[in-house]
Design a protein around this motif. Structure first.
Motif, PDB file in Angstrom:
ATOM      1  N   VAL A   4      30.697  40.691  23.531  1.00  0.00           N
ATOM      2  CA  VAL A   4      29.686  40.200  24.465  1.00  0.00           C
ATOM      3  C   VAL A   4      29.940  40.754  25.859  1.00  0.00           C
ATOM      4  O   VAL A   4      29.025  41.226  26.544  1.00  0.00           O
ATOM      5  N   ALA A   5      31.209  40.723  26.261  1.00  0.00           N
ATOM      6  CA  ALA A   5      31.563  41.207  27.598  1.00  0.00           C
ATOM      7  C   ALA A   5      31.265  42.693  27.752  1.00  0.00           C
ATOM      8  O   ALA A   5      31.015  43.174  28.866  1.00  0.00           O
ATOM      9  N   LYS A  16      21.767  37.156  22.365  1.00  0.00           N
ATOM     10  CA  LYS A  16      21.699  36.860  20.932  1.00  0.00           C
ATOM     11  C   LYS A  16      23.097  36.773  20.323  1.00  0.00           C
ATOM     12  O   LYS A  16      23.367  35.886  19.514  1.00  0.00           O
ATOM     13  N   LEU A  17      23.978  37.670  20.734  1.00  0.00           N
ATOM     14  CA  LEU A  17      25.339  37.642  20.203  1.00  0.00           C
ATOM     15  C   LEU A  17      26.093  36.422  20.703  1.00  0.00           C
ATOM     16  O   LEU A  17      26.790  35.747  19.932  1.00  0.00           O
ATOM     17  N   ALA A  18      25.950  36.129  21.980  1.00  0.00           N
ATOM     18  CA  ALA A  18      26.637  34.965  22.545  1.00  0.00           C
ATOM     19  C   ALA A  18      26.189  33.677  21.877  1.00  0.00           C
ATOM     20  O   ALA A  18      27.008  32.810  21.533  1.00  0.00           O
ATOM     21  N   VAL A  66      25.292  46.154  13.296  1.00  0.00           N
ATOM     22  CA  VAL A  66      25.934  47.465  13.159  1.00  0.00           C
ATOM     23  C   VAL A  66      26.126  48.083  14.538  1.00  0.00           C
ATOM     24  O   VAL A  66      27.178  48.683  14.830  1.00  0.00           O
ATOM     25  N   LYS A  67      25.149  47.929  15.400  1.00  0.00           N
ATOM     26  CA  LYS A  67      25.224  48.468  16.753  1.00  0.00           C
ATOM     27  C   LYS A  67      26.351  47.820  17.546  1.00  0.00           C
ATOM     28  O   LYS A  67      27.041  48.490  18.328  1.00  0.00           O
ATOM     29  N   ILE A  68      26.552  46.536  17.352  1.00  0.00           N
ATOM     30  CA  ILE A  68      27.625  45.833  18.061  1.00  0.00           C
ATOM     31  C   ILE A  68      28.974  46.458  17.725  1.00  0.00           C
ATOM     32  O   ILE A  68      29.824  46.649  18.613  1.00  0.00           O
TER      33      ILE A  68
END
Length: 271
Positions: A4-5, A16-18, A66-68
């Motif tokens: 996230v950072a 969305k991830l957080a 996948v991008k993350i």
């Protein structure tokens, strides 16, 4: 949190991830429970029939998960890279899939991210792997039946790591020529049949019979010279077994290491 950072220039994905952290953490717990009981195959792969880019978990799509990994976990300028490096370095230059024969160069998704993107940055799903194991041994396959599940190197059932199931026989050469080793699986009788099949599949998929025999052959000349030197010094066979070969069995790095099989086979071959 480190991923996230590292997300910059994409506030929507960052949010969305957080917001998905609790759901992803829960999925990680389910993964650990399943792998510890040999039931990792029961976790279903994503359903691609609903579209090329389905929502996988919470509001996160396959492409986003996948991008993350690709853009916010692996790159060296991202905060999460230190976790990537820590996982890779934990292998200490020894690939856990092939018993330390190969040198890990990157992390392999045990459950491939193309089919299980919800585990794309789950540390326990990221295994340091050498090229041979990553490309030729495991590839992008995953099990759908219990007996087809290869061994997860870091979180599987204890019996795969504490009990011996890989052995070898030694066939002596003619006169002074070195012989050869044949490695094989022989799990303990008390194991469930499915675990015996899993051990055999892991052994076959990673070509451990050939790779273990090759490593043993590299060491064989040295050991045979040591045996001959001891014989010339007047040591009895029983003394050679006690002084040289049994310690080789006892100090093997782990119970199913190629060297343990090699020394044990040589021990049994001396009469």
């Amino acid at each position: 949190e480190e991923c996230v950072a590292g997300i910059t220039g994409n506030a929507a994905l960052r949010e969305k991830l957080a917001s998905s952290k609790p759901v992803l953490t829960a999925a990680g717990g389910e993964y650990l429970n399943a792998v510890g009981t040999g039931e990792l195959h029961t976790i279903p792969a994503i359903n691609t029939d609903v579209g090329e880019d389905p929502v996988v978990i919470n509001t996160l799509k396959k492409s986003e998960l996948v991008k993350i990994y690709d853009q916010y976990f692996v790159p060296e300028d991202k905060p999460a890279r230190k976790i990537y490096d820590a996982l890779l370095n934990a292998a200490k230059e020894k690939c856990p899939f092939c018993g330390g024969i190969g040198t890990p160069r990157n992390l392999d998704h045990f459950l491939p991210k193309a089919h299980f993107p919800q585990f794309s940055v789950l540390p326990r799903n990221l295994v340091p792997a050498c090229r041979d194991c990553n490309m030729d041994g495991k590839g992008h396959a995953f099990a759908t039946k219990a007996e087809d599940q290869i061994i997860q190197p870091y979180a599987d059932k204890d019996r795969f790591f504490t009990e011996q199931w890989i052995f070898a026989t030694y066939h002596a050469g003619i006169k002074e020529e070195p012989g050869n080793f044949i490695y094989f699986t022989s799990p303990p009788e008390g194991w469930p049949d499915v675990d015996k099949l899993r051990a055999r599949k892991h052994f076959e998929d990673f070509d451990l019979a050939k790779r273990y025999a090759t490593k043993a052959a590299e060491q064989l000349g040295i050991v045979l010279n040591q045996i001959r030197t001891m014989e010339q010094a007047g040591l009895e066979i029983v003394d050679i077994q006690h002084v040289l070969l049994q310690p080789g069995v006892d100090v093997a790095p782990f119970v199913n290491h190629w060297s343990k099989g090699m020394y044990h086979a040589l021990l049994l071959s001396l009469h």
